[in-house]
Enzyme design. Sequence first.
Site, short mmCIF file in Angstrom:
data_model
loop_
_atom_site.label_atom_id
_atom_site.label_comp_id
_atom_site.label_asym_id
_atom_site.label_seq_id
_atom_site.Cartn_x
_atom_site.Cartn_y
_atom_site.Cartn_z
N ASP A 172 0.83 -1.21 0.00
CA ASP A 172 0.00 0.00 0.00
C ASP A 172 0.87 1.26 0.00
O ASP A 172 2.00 1.25 0.48
CB ASP A 172 -0.92 -0.02 1.24
CG ASP A 172 -2.06 0.97 1.11
OD1 ASP A 172 -2.38 1.38 -0.03
OD2 ASP A 172 -2.64 1.34 2.15
N HIS A 203 2.16 3.28 -8.98
CA HIS A 203 1.94 1.85 -9.27
C HIS A 203 3.08 1.30 -10.12
O HIS A 203 3.58 0.20 -9.88
CB HIS A 203 0.60 1.64 -9.99
CG HIS A 203 -0.59 2.07 -9.20
ND1 HIS A 203 -0.74 1.76 -7.86
CD2 HIS A 203 -1.70 2.78 -9.53
CE1 HIS A 203 -1.88 2.25 -7.41
NE2 HIS A 203 -2.48 2.89 -8.40
N LEU A 252 10.60 -20.82 -4.26
CA LEU A 252 9.75 -19.81 -3.62
C LEU A 252 8.39 -19.86 -4.32
O LEU A 252 8.32 -19.79 -5.55
CB LEU A 252 10.37 -18.42 -3.78
CG LEU A 252 9.54 -17.24 -3.28
CD1 LEU A 252 9.34 -17.28 -1.77
CD2 LEU A 252 10.20 -15.91 -3.67
C1 IPE Z 1 -5.46 -2.80 -0.18
O1 IPE Z 1 -5.10 -1.47 -0.37
C2 IPE Z 1 -5.44 -3.54 -1.46
C3 IPE Z 1 -4.14 -3.65 -2.12
C4 IPE Z 1 -2.98 -3.23 -1.71
C5 IPE Z 1 -4.18 -4.35 -3.36
P1 IPE Z 1 -6.17 -0.30 -0.45
O2 IPE Z 1 -5.40 0.96 -0.53
O3 IPE Z 1 -7.13 -0.58 -1.54
O4 IPE Z 1 -6.91 -0.44 0.95
P2 IPE Z 1 -7.93 0.56 1.68
O5 IPE Z 1 -9.07 0.77 0.75
O6 IPE Z 1 -7.20 1.83 1.95
O7 IPE Z 1 -8.30 -0.15 2.94
C1 IPE Z 2 -1.68 0.19 -3.31
O1 IPE Z 2 -1.41 1.54 -3.31
C2 IPE Z 2 -1.89 -0.38 -4.68
C3 IPE Z 2 -3.26 -0.84 -4.94
C4 IPE Z 2 -4.25 -0.80 -4.11
C5 IPE Z 2 -3.51 -1.39 -6.25
P1 IPE Z 2 -2.59 2.60 -3.32
O2 IPE Z 2 -2.99 2.89 -4.71
O3 IPE Z 2 -3.71 2.15 -2.44
O4 IPE Z 2 -1.88 3.86 -2.70
P2 IPE Z 2 -2.49 4.89 -1.66
O5 IPE Z 2 -2.97 4.09 -0.48
O6 IPE Z 2 -3.61 5.60 -2.34
O7 IPE Z 2 -1.34 5.78 -1.32
MG MG Z 3 -4.11 2.41 -0.48
#
Ligand code: IPE
Ligand code: IPE
Ligand code: MG
Length: 254
Positions: free
Chosen positions: A24, A41, A135
Amino acid sequence: MAISSTIDIPVISEVPKHVAIIMDGNGRWAAKRFLPRTAGHARGVQSVRAAVETCGKMGVRYLTLFAFSSENWRRPADEVSLLMRLFVQALEREVSRLLDQGVRLRVIGDLSAFEPKLQELIVQAQAKTAHNDQLHLTIAANYGGRWDILQAMKKMMLAHPEYGADPGRIDESALSEHLSMSWAPEPDLFIRTGGEQRVSNFLIWQLAYTELFFSDCYWPDFSAEELKNAFEWYRHRERRFGRTSAQLQSHTTS
Ligand code: IPE
Ligand code: IPE
Ligand code: MG
């Protein structure tokens, strides 16, 4: 079948056997640099490579990465389609590296929602790496922990229609053998980067006794060193699985 932490006490090693990561913070990493979220990303793919390599070197056997949740469809359409493109690109470009590293790749989640080309690449990548055992890398894509429990329940009922008339016969392993990661031990270490302290519908059944590590680091900044810090933190956990500390001491000294 993998050991259930609520039925038996698993054997614990210094290095976690199974690491599960919520990657995240990509969007915030990009926003901090006045870049579009999608740049975060794209950059995150580098951290995936580093995590796979470090886990392989450290002797981790299973690495499970949350790449796209069943709730991430709620994001703007252009972000969703960029994420899908990145997934396609990664499958096209990274499989040979995985082969070199002895990595077996699997993808879990409701894959039927993906475009046919992506589904096809997933099938091919899984087949190409199926003989590897160093792995086990699992990517959770269009995955949700509740979806997993529900799909397991449906499979169980199809395999055992007699449970309908006699639900008392259903026990934990009857259900868990149909979960998407039934072939893997439960995660020893859960890591979430990006500062949030929640599970966001990741492996909710399998995390029952997992050690939870939260890092403020955004995923694109999550280096091999950060990962090793998490392993070091894990090494000092006392995993009691319901027992007392004194019981553990007597167990290790006897
Ligand atoms: C969780 O991250 C899903 C992934 C990393 C794929 P999100 O950024 O979507 O989670 P929430 O919505 O903040 O809980
Ligand atoms: C996690 O990073 C990647 C996915 C959920 C696909 P985020 O896109 O949720 O990044 P933040 O949380 O908005 O910074
Ligand atoms: Mg996020």
